[in-house]
Scaffold this motif. Structure first.
Motif, PDB file in Angstrom:
ATOM      1  N   VAL A  98      34.798  33.967  30.307  1.00  0.00           N
ATOM      2  CA  VAL A  98      34.967  33.015  29.209  1.00  0.00           C
ATOM      3  C   VAL A  98      33.796  32.052  29.253  1.00  0.00           C
ATOM      4  O   VAL A  98      33.514  31.458  30.300  1.00  0.00           O
ATOM      5  N   GLU A  99      33.098  31.918  28.161  1.00  0.00           N
ATOM      6  CA  GLU A  99      31.969  30.989  28.109  1.00  0.00           C
ATOM      7  C   GLU A  99      32.368  29.750  27.349  1.00  0.00           C
ATOM      8  O   GLU A  99      32.772  29.811  26.197  1.00  0.00           O
ATOM      9  N   LYS A 100      32.308  28.619  28.008  1.00  0.00           N
ATOM     10  CA  LYS A 100      32.671  27.348  27.352  1.00  0.00           C
ATOM     11  C   LYS A 100      31.755  26.255  27.884  1.00  0.00           C
ATOM     12  O   LYS A 100      31.496  26.194  29.096  1.00  0.00           O
ATOM     13  N   GLY A 101      31.268  25.419  27.003  1.00  0.00           N
ATOM     14  CA  GLY A 101      30.412  24.297  27.407  1.00  0.00           C
ATOM     15  C   GLY A 101      29.191  24.759  28.168  1.00  0.00           C
ATOM     16  O   GLY A 101      28.761  24.086  29.113  1.00  0.00           O
ATOM     17  N   GLY A 102      28.685  25.913  27.807  1.00  0.00           N
ATOM     18  CA  GLY A 102      27.476  26.412  28.443  1.00  0.00           C
ATOM     19  C   GLY A 102      27.718  26.939  29.840  1.00  0.00           C
ATOM     20  O   GLY A 102      26.776  27.172  30.604  1.00  0.00           O
ATOM     21  N   GLN A 103      28.991  27.118  30.222  1.00  0.00           N
ATOM     22  CA  GLN A 103      29.277  27.636  31.556  1.00  0.00           C
ATOM     23  C   GLN A 103      30.170  28.852  31.447  1.00  0.00           C
ATOM     24  O   GLN A 103      30.918  29.006  30.479  1.00  0.00           O
ATOM     25  N   ARG A 104      30.119  29.709  32.449  1.00  0.00           N
ATOM     26  CA  ARG A 104      30.863  30.964  32.392  1.00  0.00           C
ATOM     27  C   ARG A 104      31.908  30.979  33.499  1.00  0.00           C
ATOM     28  O   ARG A 104      31.618  30.666  34.648  1.00  0.00           O
ATOM     29  N   PHE A 105      33.128  31.344  33.114  1.00  0.00           N
ATOM     30  CA  PHE A 105      34.231  31.348  34.083  1.00  0.00           C
ATOM     31  C   PHE A 105      34.936  32.698  34.098  1.00  0.00           C
ATOM     32  O   PHE A 105      35.009  33.381  33.075  1.00  0.00           O
ATOM     33  N   LYS A 131      38.626  34.614  35.959  1.00  0.00           N
ATOM     34  CA  LYS A 131      39.871  34.338  36.679  1.00  0.00           C
ATOM     35  C   LYS A 131      40.171  35.520  37.586  1.00  0.00           C
ATOM     36  O   LYS A 131      40.135  36.668  37.156  1.00  0.00           O
ATOM     37  N   MET A 132      40.432  35.225  38.866  1.00  0.00           N
ATOM     38  CA  MET A 132      40.813  36.290  39.786  1.00  0.00           C
ATOM     39  C   MET A 132      41.984  35.788  40.627  1.00  0.00           C
ATOM     40  O   MET A 132      41.898  34.731  41.251  1.00  0.00           O
ATOM     41  N   HIS A 133      43.053  36.560  40.627  1.00  0.00           N
ATOM     42  CA  HIS A 133      44.274  36.172  41.351  1.00  0.00           C
ATOM     43  C   HIS A 133      44.692  34.749  41.025  1.00  0.00           C
ATOM     44  O   HIS A 133      44.972  33.946  41.919  1.00  0.00           O
ATOM     45  N   GLU A 134      44.697  34.440  39.714  1.00  0.00           N
ATOM     46  CA  GLU A 134      45.138  33.141  39.193  1.00  0.00           C
ATOM     47  C   GLU A 134      44.264  31.977  39.650  1.00  0.00           C
ATOM     48  O   GLU A 134      44.698  30.834  39.658  1.00  0.00           O
ATOM     49  N   LYS A 135      43.042  32.275  40.073  1.00  0.00           N
ATOM     50  CA  LYS A 135      42.129  31.188  40.425  1.00  0.00           C
ATOM     51  C   LYS A 135      40.880  31.332  39.570  1.00  0.00           C
ATOM     52  O   LYS A 135      40.412  32.436  39.304  1.00  0.00           O
ATOM     53  N   ILE A 136      40.347  30.185  39.112  1.00  0.00           N
ATOM     54  CA  ILE A 136      39.176  30.187  38.242  1.00  0.00           C
ATOM     55  C   ILE A 136      37.918  30.090  39.105  1.00  0.00           C
ATOM     56  O   ILE A 136      37.857  29.269  40.029  1.00  0.00           O
ATOM     57  N   TYR A 137      36.931  30.954  38.837  1.00  0.00           N
ATOM     58  CA  TYR A 137      35.656  30.917  39.550  1.00  0.00           C
ATOM     59  C   TYR A 137      34.533  30.792  38.541  1.00  0.00           C
ATOM     60  O   TYR A 137      34.677  31.147  37.367  1.00  0.00           O
ATOM     61  N   LEU A 138      33.410  30.256  39.013  1.00  0.00           N
ATOM     62  CA  LEU A 138      32.199  30.293  38.195  1.00  0.00           C
ATOM     63  C   LEU A 138      31.687  31.728  38.252  1.00  0.00           C
ATOM     64  O   LEU A 138      31.486  32.279  39.338  1.00  0.00           O
ATOM     65  N   ALA A 139      31.493  32.320  37.083  1.00  0.00           N
ATOM     66  CA  ALA A 139      31.179  33.749  37.046  1.00  0.00           C
ATOM     67  C   ALA A 139      29.771  34.022  37.554  1.00  0.00           C
ATOM     68  O   ALA A 139      28.858  33.200  37.395  1.00  0.00           O
ATOM     69  N   SER A 140      29.613  35.195  38.194  1.00  0.00           N
ATOM     70  CA  SER A 140      28.276  35.625  38.601  1.00  0.00           C
ATOM     71  C   SER A 140      27.513  36.101  37.359  1.00  0.00           C
ATOM     72  O   SER A 140      28.118  36.363  36.303  1.00  0.00           O
ATOM     73  N   ALA A 141      26.220  36.205  37.499  1.00  0.00           N
ATOM     74  CA  ALA A 141      25.386  36.597  36.353  1.00  0.00           C
ATOM     75  C   ALA A 141      25.653  38.039  35.944  1.00  0.00           C
ATOM     76  O   ALA A 141      25.730  38.368  34.764  1.00  0.00           O
ATOM     77  N   VAL A 142      25.811  38.903  36.957  1.00  0.00           N
ATOM     78  CA  VAL A 142      26.045  40.323  36.642  1.00  0.00           C
ATOM     79  C   VAL A 142      27.302  40.808  37.333  1.00  0.00           C
ATOM     80  O   VAL A 142      27.725  40.244  38.347  1.00  0.00           O
ATOM     81  N   ALA A 143      27.901  41.835  36.764  1.00  0.00           N
ATOM     82  CA  ALA A 143      29.131  42.361  37.335  1.00  0.00           C
ATOM     83  C   ALA A 143      28.822  43.222  38.557  1.00  0.00           C
ATOM     84  O   ALA A 143      27.717  43.770  38.684  1.00  0.00           O
ATOM     85  N   ASN A 144      29.787  43.321  39.486  1.00  0.00           N
ATOM     86  CA  ASN A 144      29.619  44.211  40.634  1.00  0.00           C
ATOM     87  C   ASN A 144      30.031  45.633  40.241  1.00  0.00           C
ATOM     88  O   ASN A 144      30.327  45.899  39.067  1.00  0.00           O
ATOM     89  N   GLU A 145      30.108  46.509  41.226  1.00  0.00           N
ATOM     90  CA  GLU A 145      30.345  47.919  40.897  1.00  0.00           C
ATOM     91  C   GLU A 145      31.716  48.185  40.286  1.00  0.00           C
ATOM     92  O   GLU A 145      31.956  49.195  39.645  1.00  0.00           O
ATOM     93  N   HIS A 146      32.704  47.257  40.459  1.00  0.00           N
ATOM     94  CA  HIS A 146      34.030  47.423  39.840  1.00  0.00           C
ATOM     95  C   HIS A 146      34.119  46.725  38.484  1.00  0.00           C
ATOM     96  O   HIS A 146      35.213  46.617  37.928  1.00  0.00           O
ATOM     97  N   GLY A 147      33.016  46.186  37.992  1.00  0.00           N
ATOM     98  CA  GLY A 147      33.052  45.479  36.720  1.00  0.00           C
ATOM     99  C   GLY A 147      33.515  44.046  36.840  1.00  0.00           C
ATOM    100  O   GLY A 147      33.887  43.418  35.857  1.00  0.00           O
ATOM    101  N   GLN A 148      33.555  43.512  38.085  1.00  0.00           N
ATOM    102  CA  GLN A 148      34.021  42.139  38.288  1.00  0.00           C
ATOM    103  C   GLN A 148      32.818  41.204  38.378  1.00  0.00           C
ATOM    104  O   GLN A 148      31.853  41.501  39.081  1.00  0.00           O
ATOM    105  N   TYR A 149      32.916  40.046  37.694  1.00  0.00           N
ATOM    106  CA  TYR A 149      31.806  39.093  37.709  1.00  0.00           C
ATOM    107  C   TYR A 149      31.916  38.137  38.896  1.00  0.00           C
ATOM    108  O   TYR A 149      31.779  36.932  38.759  1.00  0.00           O
ATOM    109  N   VAL A 150      32.233  38.669  40.056  1.00  0.00           N
ATOM    110  CA  VAL A 150      32.285  37.863  41.287  1.00  0.00           C
ATOM    111  C   VAL A 150      31.670  38.671  42.421  1.00  0.00           C
ATOM    112  O   VAL A 150      31.614  39.902  42.361  1.00  0.00           O
ATOM    113  N   GLU A 151      31.227  37.936  43.423  1.00  0.00           N
ATOM    114  CA  GLU A 151      30.775  38.619  44.635  1.00  0.00           C
ATOM    115  C   GLU A 151      31.917  38.562  45.632  1.00  0.00           C
ATOM    116  O   GLU A 151      32.493  37.498  45.877  1.00  0.00           O
TER     117      GLU A 151
END
Lengths: 377, 164
Positions: free
Chosen positions: A108-115, A117-137
Motif C-alpha cells: 500500500v502506498e500512502k504519503g510517499g511511503q510503502r507498507f 502487512k505480514m502476520h497482522e503487523k505493518i512493515y515498511l516494504a522492501s523495494a523488490v519482492a523476494n522469491e515468494h513474492g513478498q516485499y520483505v526480507e
C-alpha cells in the motif's frame, strides 16, 4: 499482615492450574495429531493433499492475536483504520487496502511511503519482492527483518477497548443514576445486579487488605475489577461485539500491572521502604543480603500480575479453539460428539475463570498496595 | 513469541483509555454509588439502633406498668383490709351500743313496770281500804239491825281477812 484469606481460594486456583495444564496438553496433543495426519496424508496421497492440512497452532495463535480487521461471518471482514507514524509523518488508510493480504504480498502506498502487512503487523516494504513474492526480507526463522513504523492503528483490540470503556461507562453511570433515583431505597434492576459485586470488592477485597485506608483505592480497585471482568467475558463471545482477546493481550495486562506497581510505589510509607532497603530485626549481613531480594520483589509482583492474567485468558482461548479444531484436525464430523461437549464444558469454566481472574488481579493489587500502606505498630 | 511482546500502540491506547475510564467512573459512578451505599448502610444501622432503643424503652415501660399495677393492687388490698377492719369495728360498736341501749331500755321498762305496779298496788290498797270502809259501813249498818248477823258478818270478814 494476615494473608490467610488469599489462600481460601486454593480450590479455584486449582481449577485454573488444571485449565492451564489441560490447555497446554490439548495444544500439544492437537499439534501431534496434526503432524500425524499430515504424515499419513503425505504418505498416501503425495504432495497435493499437503496444502489441505490444518495447522492448528497457527490457527489458534492467529485467533488470539490482535488483528487489523474484524471477522464478521464467513468471508466478510470489517477493515479497521490503520494509523502509522513513519519517518516523522502520520499515515492513515484502511486495512481493506491490503485486500486480505497477510503475507506482505500487497504493497500500500500512502504519503510517499510503502507498507506491507505480514502476520497482522505493518512493515515498511522492501523495494523488490523476494522469491515468494513478498516485499520483505526474511531471516532464517521466516521473521521479517524490515523496519516497522509506529503503529497506532485502531486494531480489533483497540476497538474492543473503546467498546468496553463505553460499555462500562454506560452500565455504571446508569447504576449510579439508580442510586440517585431511588435515594435510600433498595436497589432495582441493573443496580441490584452490580451492587453485590461492588460490595464484594469493597468488603472482601479492599477492606481486609487495606484496612481503614481502603476508600482512597476503591476507584482503582473497582475500575480494574470490572474492566478485567467485562473484557474477559467479551472475549468469550465468539462473534462481532466480542471475539477480541483483550485481557489476554500482554500490552493490556502490562499497563494494568504497571498502574498497580505505580500506586504501590507512590503510596509506600517509610516502613515499607525500610523493610525493603534495611530489613529491621535481622543482623547487618542479612540486611545487605535481603536488600537486592526485596528490590527484585517489588518488580516480580506486578510482573506476576501481568503474566497471570495474560496466561490464564490466553490459555482459555487456546483450549476452546483446540477442542473445536480437533474436528478439523481429524477431519471427521464424529470427533465433534466429544469435542463440542468438552468445549462447552470448558466454556463454562472459562466463564468462571473470567470472574476469578478479575478477582485475583484485584485482590493481589489490593494486597500489594496494602503491604505498602500498612502501618506497623 | 509475538504474543509476549507488547505493541506500542495498544500500550498507549490502554493507558489513556484506562486512566480516562478510571477518572470518569470514579467521578460519575463510584463516588455516588459508594456514598449512597454507605448512607443506606448508615440509615439501616440507625434504624436498627432506634428499634433496639424502642424495644428497651418498651420493656422499661412494661416493667414500670407492672410495678405500678403491683403497687395499685397492694394499695387496693390495703384499703380493702382497712375497710373490713373498720366495718368490723363499726358493727361491733353498734352491737355493743345496741346491747347496752337495749339493756338500759329493759332496765327502764322494768323500773317503769315496778313503779306502775307500785302505783297500782297503792291505788288498789286505797280502793280496798275505801271498799273495806264501804263494806264496813254497810255491815255496820246492817249489824246494827241484827246482832246475830253482825256476829256472822264479823266472823266471815275476819275469815276473809285471814285468808287474804
Amino acid at each position: 499482615m494476615d494473608c490467610s484469606h488469599v489462600f481460601e481460594f486454593k480450590f479455584k486456583r486449582l481449577i485454573v492450574v488444571f485449565t492451564l495444564f489441560s490447555a497446554f496438553l490439548m495444544v500439544s496433543l492437537g499439534v501431534n495429531a496434526q503432524v500425524d495426519t499430515a504424515h499419513a496424508t503425505t504418505e498416501t496421497h503425495g504432495e497435493t493433499t499437503e496444502k489441505k492440512k490444518f495447522e492448528i497452532g497457527k490457527f489458534a495463535l492467529h485467533h488470539i492475536a490482535d488483528s487489523h480487521s474484524w471477522h464478521v461471518i464467513g468471508e466478510t471482514y470489517i477493515g479497521l483504520p490503520i494509523i502509522l507514524f513513519a519517518n516523522g509523518s502520520v499515515v492513515t488508510f484502511n486495512d481493506s487496502d491490503f485486500h486480505h493480504d497477510n503475507d506482505a504480498k500487497v504493497v500500500v502506498e500512502k504519503g510517499g511511503q510503502r507498507f506491507v502487512k505480514m502476520h497482522e503487523k505493518i512493515y515498511l516494504a522492501s523495494a523488490v519482492a523476494n522469491e515468494h513474492g513478498q516485499y520483505v526480507e526474511l531471516d532464517e526463522k521466516h521473521h521479517p527483518k524490515n523496519a516497522r513504523p509506529l503503529d497506532f492503528s485502531l486494531t480489533k483490540n483497540a476497538c474492543t477497548l473503546l467498546l468496553s470503556v463505553v460499555l462500562l461507562l454506560v452500565v455504571f453511570i446508569s447504576v449510579a443514576n439508580g442510586y440517585k433515583k431511588r435515594h435510600g431505597k433498595s436497589p432495582k434492576g441493573l443496580q441490584s445486579w452490580m451492587e453485590p459485586i461492588i460490595l464484594f470488592v469493597r468488603d472482601d477485597i479492599a477492606k481486609p487488605n487495606l484496612g481503614h485506608k481502603y476508600e482512597r483505592f476503591m476507584p482503582y480497585l473497582l475500575t480494574v475489577f470490572f474492566f478485567i471482568w467485562f473484557n474477559n467475558m467479551l472475549g468469550l463471545v465468539p462473534f462481532l461485539p466480542g471475539g477480541a482477546n483483550l485481557t489476554g493481550n500482554i500490552a493490556v495486562t502490562m499497563v494494568l500491572a504497571v498502574i498497580t506497581f505505580l500506586i504501590t510505589v507512590f503510596n509506600g510509607n517509610k516502613h515499607y521502604w525500610k523493610h525493603i532497603f534495611w530489613m529491621p530485626g535481622v543482623p547487618v549481613p542479612m540486611k545487605i543480603f535481603l536488600m537486592p531480594l526485596e528490590l527484585i520483589g517489588i518488580f516480580t509482583k506486578p510482573i506476576a500480575l501481568m503474566i497471570r492474567l495474560f496466561a490464564n485468558i490466553t490459555a482459555g482461548h487456546i483450549l476452546v479453539l483446540s477442542l473445536i479444531c480437533l474436528i478439523f484436525v481429524f477431519n471427521s464430523i464424529w470427533v465433534s460428539a466429544a469435542s463440542i461437549p468438552f468445549a462447552i464444558f470448558i466454556g463454562g469454566i472459562e466463564l468462571m475463570v473470567a470472574f476469578i481472574q478479575a478477582f485475583i488481579f484485584t485482590i493481589l493489587s489490593a494486597l500489594f498496595i496494602g503491604m505498602a500502606v500498612e502501618e506497623h505498630h | 513469541m509475538d504474543l509476549l511482546i507488547p505493541e506500542v500502540g495498544l500500550v498507549v491506547f490502554q493507558t489513556i483509555a484506562f486512566l480516562l475510564l478510571m477518572f470518569l467512573l470514579s467521578k460519575f459512578a463510584w463516588k455516588p454509588v459508594l456514598a449512597a451505599i454507605k448512607e443506606r448502610e448508615q440509615s439501616i444501622d440507625d434504624a436498627l439502633n432506634k428499634a433496639e432503643l424502642a424495644k428497651q424503652e418498651m420493656a422499661r415501660l412494661t416493667s414500670q406498668n407492672e410495678e405500678l399495677m403491683k403497687q395499685a393492687r397492694a394499695e387496693r388490698d390495703e384499703i380493702l383490709k382497712e375497710a373490713k377492719v373498720l366495718k368490723d369495728s363499726i358493727v361491733n360498736e353498734a352491737k355493743t351500743s345496741a346491747q347496752t341501749e337495749g339493756a338500759k331500755l329493759i332496765e327502764k321498762a322494768r323500773i317503769e313496770i315496778e313503779n306502775q305496779k307500785k302505783a297500782a298496788l297503792a291505788e288498789l290498797k286505797g280502793q280496798v281500804s275505801t271498799l273495806s270502809l264501804d263494806i264496813a259501813e254497810r255491815v255496820l249498818r246492817s249489824q246494827l239491825d241484827d246482832k246475830a248477823k253482825q256476829q256472822d258478818l264479823v266472823a266471815s270478814l275476819l275469815k276473809d281477812v285471814e285468808l287474804n
